[in-house]
Structure formats: structure tokens, C-alpha cells
Design a protein around this motif. Structure first.
Motif, PDB file in Angstrom:
ATOM      1  N   UNK A 207     -42.727  -2.310  36.827  1.00  0.00           N
ATOM      2  CA  UNK A 207     -43.833  -1.458  36.398  1.00  0.00           C
ATOM      3  C   UNK A 207     -43.519  -0.776  35.078  1.00  0.00           C
ATOM      4  N   UNK A 208     -44.373   0.126  34.704  1.00  0.00           N
ATOM      5  CA  UNK A 208     -44.226   0.812  33.435  1.00  0.00           C
ATOM      6  C   UNK A 208     -44.426   2.295  33.661  1.00  0.00           C
ATOM      7  N   UNK A 209     -43.725   3.114  32.910  1.00  0.00           N
ATOM      8  CA  UNK A 209     -43.836   4.567  33.064  1.00  0.00           C
ATOM      9  C   UNK A 209     -44.777   5.115  32.002  1.00  0.00           C
TER      10      UNK A 209
ATOM     11  N   UNK B 130     -58.799  -5.849  32.092  1.00  0.00           N
ATOM     12  CA  UNK B 130     -57.555  -6.269  31.444  1.00  0.00           C
ATOM     13  C   UNK B 130     -57.063  -5.080  30.632  1.00  0.00           C
ATOM     14  N   UNK B 131     -55.772  -4.783  30.733  1.00  0.00           N
ATOM     15  CA  UNK B 131     -55.212  -3.628  30.048  1.00  0.00           C
ATOM     16  C   UNK B 131     -54.160  -4.092  29.058  1.00  0.00           C
ATOM     17  N   UNK B 132     -54.320  -3.623  27.811  1.00  0.00           N
ATOM     18  CA  UNK B 132     -53.338  -3.899  26.759  1.00  0.00           C
ATOM     19  C   UNK B 132     -52.652  -2.585  26.393  1.00  0.00           C
ATOM     20  N   UNK B 133     -51.346  -2.653  26.176  1.00  0.00           N
ATOM     21  CA  UNK B 133     -50.569  -1.460  25.840  1.00  0.00           C
ATOM     22  C   UNK B 133     -49.645  -1.715  24.666  1.00  0.00           C
TER      23      UNK B 133
ATOM     24  N   UNK C 115     -51.053  -6.305  30.725  1.00  0.00           N
ATOM     25  CA  UNK C 115     -50.514  -6.048  32.057  1.00  0.00           C
ATOM     26  C   UNK C 115     -51.228  -6.856  33.120  1.00  0.00           C
ATOM     27  N   UNK C 116     -50.490  -7.155  34.172  1.00  0.00           N
ATOM     28  CA  UNK C 116     -51.144  -7.704  35.349  1.00  0.00           C
ATOM     29  C   UNK C 116     -51.372  -6.554  36.329  1.00  0.00           C
ATOM     30  N   UNK C 117     -52.021  -6.817  37.424  1.00  0.00           N
ATOM     31  CA  UNK C 117     -52.384  -5.757  38.372  1.00  0.00           C
ATOM     32  C   UNK C 117     -51.174  -5.081  39.016  1.00  0.00           C
ATOM     33  N   UNK C 118     -50.033  -5.760  39.072  1.00  0.00           N
ATOM     34  CA  UNK C 118     -48.858  -5.175  39.721  1.00  0.00           C
ATOM     35  C   UNK C 118     -48.178  -4.113  38.869  1.00  0.00           C
ATOM     36  N   UNK C 119     -48.445  -4.070  37.586  1.00  0.00           N
ATOM     37  CA  UNK C 119     -47.683  -3.231  36.662  1.00  0.00           C
ATOM     38  C   UNK C 119     -48.444  -2.020  36.155  1.00  0.00           C
ATOM     39  N   UNK C 120     -49.443  -1.561  36.856  1.00  0.00           N
ATOM     40  CA  UNK C 120     -50.373  -0.570  36.298  1.00  0.00           C
ATOM     41  C   UNK C 120     -50.109   0.883  36.671  1.00  0.00           C
ATOM     42  N   UNK C 121     -49.211   1.175  37.559  1.00  0.00           N
ATOM     43  CA  UNK C 121     -49.049   2.539  38.055  1.00  0.00           C
ATOM     44  C   UNK C 121     -48.887   3.555  36.916  1.00  0.00           C
TER      45      UNK C 121
ATOM     46  N   UNK D 236     -45.963  -0.244  23.825  1.00  0.00           N
ATOM     47  CA  UNK D 236     -44.875   0.451  24.502  1.00  0.00           C
ATOM     48  C   UNK D 236     -43.829   0.851  23.479  1.00  0.00           C
ATOM     49  N   UNK D 237     -43.214   1.999  23.703  1.00  0.00           N
ATOM     50  CA  UNK D 237     -42.122   2.474  22.869  1.00  0.00           C
ATOM     51  C   UNK D 237     -41.026   1.405  22.828  1.00  0.00           C
ATOM     52  N   UNK D 238     -40.588   1.025  21.625  1.00  0.00           N
ATOM     53  CA  UNK D 238     -39.567  -0.026  21.469  1.00  0.00           C
ATOM     54  C   UNK D 238     -38.250   0.309  22.155  1.00  0.00           C
ATOM     55  N   UNK D 239     -37.977   1.582  22.346  1.00  0.00           N
ATOM     56  CA  UNK D 239     -36.714   1.982  22.958  1.00  0.00           C
ATOM     57  C   UNK D 239     -36.666   1.622  24.445  1.00  0.00           C
ATOM     58  N   UNK D 240     -37.780   1.244  25.011  1.00  0.00           N
ATOM     59  CA  UNK D 240     -37.842   0.933  26.429  1.00  0.00           C
ATOM     60  C   UNK D 240     -38.237  -0.520  26.630  1.00  0.00           C
ATOM     61  N   UNK D 241     -37.533  -1.163  27.506  1.00  0.00           N
ATOM     62  CA  UNK D 241     -37.885  -2.541  27.825  1.00  0.00           C
ATOM     63  C   UNK D 241     -38.885  -2.530  28.977  1.00  0.00           C
ATOM     64  N   UNK D 242     -39.675  -3.544  29.015  1.00  0.00           N
ATOM     65  CA  UNK D 242     -40.705  -3.641  30.037  1.00  0.00           C
ATOM     66  C   UNK D 242     -40.424  -4.841  30.912  1.00  0.00           C
ATOM     67  N   UNK D 243     -40.204  -4.574  32.188  1.00  0.00           N
ATOM     68  CA  UNK D 243     -40.025  -5.641  33.164  1.00  0.00           C
ATOM     69  C   UNK D 243     -41.231  -5.610  34.096  1.00  0.00           C
ATOM     70  N   UNK D 244     -42.042  -6.658  34.096  1.00  0.00           N
ATOM     71  CA  UNK D 244     -43.269  -6.643  34.902  1.00  0.00           C
ATOM     72  C   UNK D 244     -43.049  -6.263  36.363  1.00  0.00           C
ATOM     73  N   UNK D 245     -41.923  -6.632  36.934  1.00  0.00           N
ATOM     74  CA  UNK D 245     -41.681  -6.337  38.346  1.00  0.00           C
ATOM     75  C   UNK D 245     -41.403  -4.864  38.601  1.00  0.00           C
TER      76      UNK D 245
END
Length: 150
Positions: free
Chosen positions: A48-50, A32-35, A6-12, A37-46
Motif C-alpha cells: 500500500x501507500x501512505x 482510476x487513481x494516479x499519484x 494504483x490498483x484497488x488494493x493499494x488505496x488506503x 509519490x515522494x522519490x525518497x519513498x519506494x512504492x510496493x503495490x502489496x
């Protein structure tokens, strides 16, 4: 499932994930944060992530020219399924690119040894001072350093 950095914008959402399962964790913006993520969900950096989409996470905290692996956390519903091993394999290239230490709980030493870490009693001053700080608070920890295929 793939490891994403993740970058700093996607950490909430990451803060919520750690607050739920590791409430004493204090994430700082330099880490630096590595995650995973559940495959059922797509991740768009803009966008954020739940927190509810995170299966596992870990953090690399810079300490001078070194790194400290901290906050390895697998969601309780996914433990015992090899997720921790998948995380460690997914960050192996990052570990190899920098001198990385970790402070392991004694029962996890063998797990980390499987991923290229070895026990050490010696570390650069900044790492050694941090280790002494944690152990002086009564925490039973073991210091390890990444050595790859040593």
C-alpha cells in the motif's frame, strides 16, 4: 517523481490524503487513481501507500464509455512548483485513449487548456446531467473536454 496508477488494493493511504486536503471528495472503487509519490519513498503495490508520501493525485471516473477527470489535488507544501503540469503530462496517454471531460474552476481553465482541454457547452447526456447537478448547487464550474492537440 513519476506518475503511478494504483490498483484497488493499494488505496488506503489515498483516502487519508484526500480526507486531509479535499474532505468533500468521495472516492469510489471504479475510479482510476494516479499519484505522484515522494522519490525518497519506494512504492510496493502489496504494502500500500501512505498518505504522507503522496505529493499529488487525480482521479478518472468512468461514466459509461467516457471518463471524467476529478479530484486533481497537489499537496499544499508542493504547490507552485509545476507538480500539476507534471501530473497532466504523466496521464496524457490515458486521456488520449478515452473521451475525457472535466469540470474546472474558472481560474484553472488556462491550466487545463495547456494540457489539451478545450471549453465546451455540449456533452453526452450523462456528463451534462452531472454538470447540471453540480452547477445547480451553486458551484461555479466550466465544462471542458480533452481534445489533445486541437
Amino acid at each position: 517523481m513519476n506518475v503511478i496508477w494504483l490498483d484497488n488494493r493499494s488505496r488506503r493511504g489515498v483516502y487519508g490524503f484526500y480526507r486531509s486536503y479535499m474532505p468533500y471528495a468521495r472516492i469510489n472503487r471504479k475510479e482510476q487513481i494516479a499519484l505522484l509519490i515522494d522519490d525518497a519513498h519506494t512504492f510496493a503495490p502489496d504494502s500500500g501507500i501512505k498518505a504522507e508520501h503522496i505529493i499529488a493525485g487525480l482521479r478518472l471516473r468512468p461514466i459509461g464509455e467516457l471518463s471524467l477527470l476529478i479530484g486533481m489535488l497537489v499537496h499544499p507544501d508542493h504547490r507552485g512548483q509545476g507538480i500539476g503540469h507534471k501530473m497532466m503530462k504523466g496521464i496524457a496517454d490515458k486521456l488520449a485513449s478515452n473521451e475525457t471531460y472535466l469540470f474546472s474552476l474558472p481560474h484553472l481553465v488556462e491550466f487545463y487548456q495547456q494540457h489539451g482541454f478545450k471549453l465546451t457547452a455540449q456533452a453526452p447526456n450523462d456528463i451534462a446531467q452531472l454538470f447540471d447537478k453540480y452547477t445547480s448547487q451553486g458551484k461555479t464550474l466550466v465544462m471542458m473536454v480533452f481534445c489533445g492537440l486541437c
